[in-house]
Motif scaffolding. Structure first.
Motif, PDB file in Angstrom:
ATOM      1  N   THR A 105      -7.471  -0.877   7.193  1.00 28.60           N
ATOM      2  CA  THR A 105      -7.039  -0.420   5.874  1.00 28.60           C
ATOM      3  C   THR A 105      -8.240  -0.473   4.941  1.00 28.60           C
ATOM      4  O   THR A 105      -8.752  -1.556   4.639  1.00 28.60           O
ATOM      5  CB  THR A 105      -5.905  -1.301   5.322  1.00 28.60           C
ATOM      6  OG1 THR A 105      -4.801  -1.267   6.228  1.00 28.60           O
ATOM      7  CG2 THR A 105      -5.451  -0.808   3.958  1.00 28.60           C
TER       8      THR A 105
ATOM      9  N   TRP B  70      -2.179   7.543   3.268  1.00 28.97           N
ATOM     10  CA  TRP B  70      -2.242   6.760   2.037  1.00 28.97           C
ATOM     11  C   TRP B  70      -1.156   7.232   1.076  1.00 28.97           C
ATOM     12  O   TRP B  70      -0.696   8.371   1.134  1.00 28.97           O
ATOM     13  CB  TRP B  70      -3.625   6.867   1.402  1.00 28.97           C
ATOM     14  CG  TRP B  70      -4.013   8.230   0.924  1.00 28.97           C
ATOM     15  CD1 TRP B  70      -3.912   8.717  -0.337  1.00 28.97           C
ATOM     16  CD2 TRP B  70      -4.572   9.301   1.718  1.00 28.97           C
ATOM     17  NE1 TRP B  70      -4.359  10.018  -0.388  1.00 28.97           N
ATOM     18  CE2 TRP B  70      -4.773  10.402   0.859  1.00 28.97           C
ATOM     19  CE3 TRP B  70      -4.910   9.419   3.068  1.00 28.97           C
ATOM     20  CZ2 TRP B  70      -5.293  11.596   1.311  1.00 28.97           C
ATOM     21  CZ3 TRP B  70      -5.431  10.615   3.509  1.00 28.97           C
ATOM     22  CH2 TRP B  70      -5.619  11.685   2.641  1.00 28.97           C
TER      23      TRP B  70
ATOM     24  N   THR C 253      -5.788   3.187   2.174  1.00 30.72           N
ATOM     25  CA  THR C 253      -5.648   4.117   3.298  1.00 30.72           C
ATOM     26  C   THR C 253      -5.549   3.358   4.612  1.00 30.72           C
ATOM     27  O   THR C 253      -6.359   2.472   4.892  1.00 30.72           O
ATOM     28  CB  THR C 253      -6.856   5.071   3.357  1.00 30.72           C
ATOM     29  OG1 THR C 253      -6.918   5.821   2.142  1.00 30.72           O
ATOM     30  CG2 THR C 253      -6.735   6.027   4.538  1.00 30.72           C
TER      31      THR C 253
ATOM     32  N   CYS D  82       0.817  -1.211   0.000  1.00 31.47           N
ATOM     33  CA  CYS D  82       0.000   0.000   0.000  1.00 31.47           C
ATOM     34  C   CYS D  82       0.854   1.265   0.000  1.00 31.47           C
ATOM     35  O   CYS D  82       0.343   2.353  -0.225  1.00 31.47           O
ATOM     36  CB  CYS D  82      -0.923   0.008   1.216  1.00 31.47           C
ATOM     37  SG  CYS D  82      -2.398  -1.009   1.023  1.00 31.47           S
TER      38      CYS D  82
ATOM     39  N   ASN E  15      -9.239   6.139  -1.064  1.00 32.81           N
ATOM     40  CA  ASN E  15      -8.141   5.265  -1.507  1.00 32.81           C
ATOM     41  C   ASN E  15      -8.218   3.980  -0.699  1.00 32.81           C
ATOM     42  O   ASN E  15      -8.170   3.989   0.530  1.00 32.81           O
ATOM     43  CB  ASN E  15      -6.799   5.963  -1.276  1.00 32.81           C
ATOM     44  CG  ASN E  15      -5.632   5.181  -1.844  1.00 32.81           C
ATOM     45  OD1 ASN E  15      -5.547   3.978  -1.679  1.00 32.81           O
ATOM     46  ND2 ASN E  15      -4.721   5.881  -2.502  1.00 32.81           N
TER      47      ASN E  15
END
Length: 353
Positions: free
Chosen positions: A318, A334, A311, A241, A308
């Motif tokens: 998440t 993010w 995030t 991520c 997103n």
């Protein structure tokens, strides 16, 4: 250790020993100013070194040169004087990508690859400048795994020996004995990123599906924490991520934060430095704040959205959005094209003042 770079920390600074190259460069990182300074080059082999630190002195050695020769030399680095001095050579066969760590004032090096793979294991005493053979690593011979200390024990595992491996072991230096721990639950792999924080160690990303040239063709974006108290692995915030998955890192720990430097995948040799903070269990490259914090008041619940899916929220979730039902200050982080974005939001009555 690995073909990309090696790393260590001395005092309040991190150091990168880069490779591959004809002469490996050394760079010092200052976390307070977020700056790099080049230091004297490492005088040993080009890449695949093994590194450990004892009492603010770094030791680096072994490795593979650009002509394909395997080395046994070892060197110590005085950070204050910025100089390298040769010490007693490693007594085993020359090799590269061996695993290493320092424990109780001694250095330990084992496994690695030359013509074949090894599982021997040696202890270095800096006071006597001598090496002593210790109990062999109990798993199959291998290269390119991890070697790390957490608490009073050393740990080694994962790696490659014609196949990607997932087994891991604890080393008790007092008893000179090995004990298997729970197998790594993620995909078997080699060249993972790893670091220890507050007697706990973490493994992140790494490569697998290794080809005949010894290079990974798949890369994993997960991150795991090993809990020694109950011998379990706990999934942490997904590395993917925040940055592209990769292997062959340089790793060090400073001020309670873990750092993963550089690395490579099949097409990119990365030059970034990723910091892991255990309080929020996230990786970051750099943070910019998106304007003033916002205050809401009134009835709960409320949906907080960042748009997103990667995030990371202060609740540990998440997701693109979360629903909150209690007063408090919430933050979100993010990844974007500028690095790591962040914002905070206060839920509850307006602040006094």
């Amino acid at each position: 250790m690995g073909r990309g770079c090696e790393a260590f920390s001395v005092g309040n600074a991190g150091y990168i020993l880069s490779g591959p190259g004809t002469i490996p460069e050394v760079w010092k990182y200052n976390p307070l100013t977020d700056t790099w300074i080049q230091k004297n080059n490492f005088p040993g082999a080009a890449y695949g070194h093994s590194v450990f630190v004892i009492n603010d002195t770094a030791y680096a050695g072994l490795g593979l040169d650009t002509l394909g020769g395997y080395h046994t030399e070892f060197w110590k680095y005085n950070a204050a004087a910025d100089n390298w001095t040769q010490v007693a050579p490693f007594p085993g066969s020359g090799r590269y990508t061996a695993m290493s760590f320092a424990l109780n004032g001694k250095g330990y090096v084992g496994c690695g690859k030359a013509g074949g793979w090894s599982n021997d294991f040696y202890e270095y005493d800096p006071a006597a400048n001598t090496w002593t053979p210790k109990a062999n690593f109990p798993g199959t011979a291998r290269q390119s795994g991890f070697g790390i200390v957490a608490g009073n024990f050393g740990y080694m595992g994962l790696g490659y020996n014609g196949t990607d491996l997932s087994d891991c072991y604890l080393y008790d230096a007092v008893a000179n004995s090995w004990t298997p721990i729970s197998n790594f639950p993620g995909q078997a792999r080699s060249w993972p990123g790893y670091f220890a924080i507050n007697d706990t160690f973490y493994l992140a990303t790494g490569g697998g599906a290794t080809n005949n040239s010894g290079m990974s063709t798949e890369f994993y974006g997960d991150c795991w924490r090993y809990d020694a108290a109950d011998n379990t692995w706990v999934a942490e915030q997904n590395f993917a991520c925040f940055a592209l998955p990769r292997n062959i890192f340089g790793e060090f720990t400073l001020n309670g934060h873990g750092y993963l430097a550089c690395g490579t995948d099949t097409s990119i040799r990365f030059r970034d430095l990723l910091e892991f903070g255990p309080q929020d269990n996230s990786f970051m490259q750099r943070v910019h704040v998106l304007g003033a914090d916002t205050t809401y008041s009134g009835a709960l619940s409320r949906v907080l959205s960042a748009g997103n899916a990667c995030t990371l929220w202060s609740t540990g979730v998440t997701a693109a959005q979360i629903t909150v039902s209690s007063n408090g200050i919430y933050w979100a982080r993010w990844n974007d094209s500028c690095g790591l974005s962040a914002d905070t939001m206060r839920i509850g009555p307006p602040a006094e003042g």
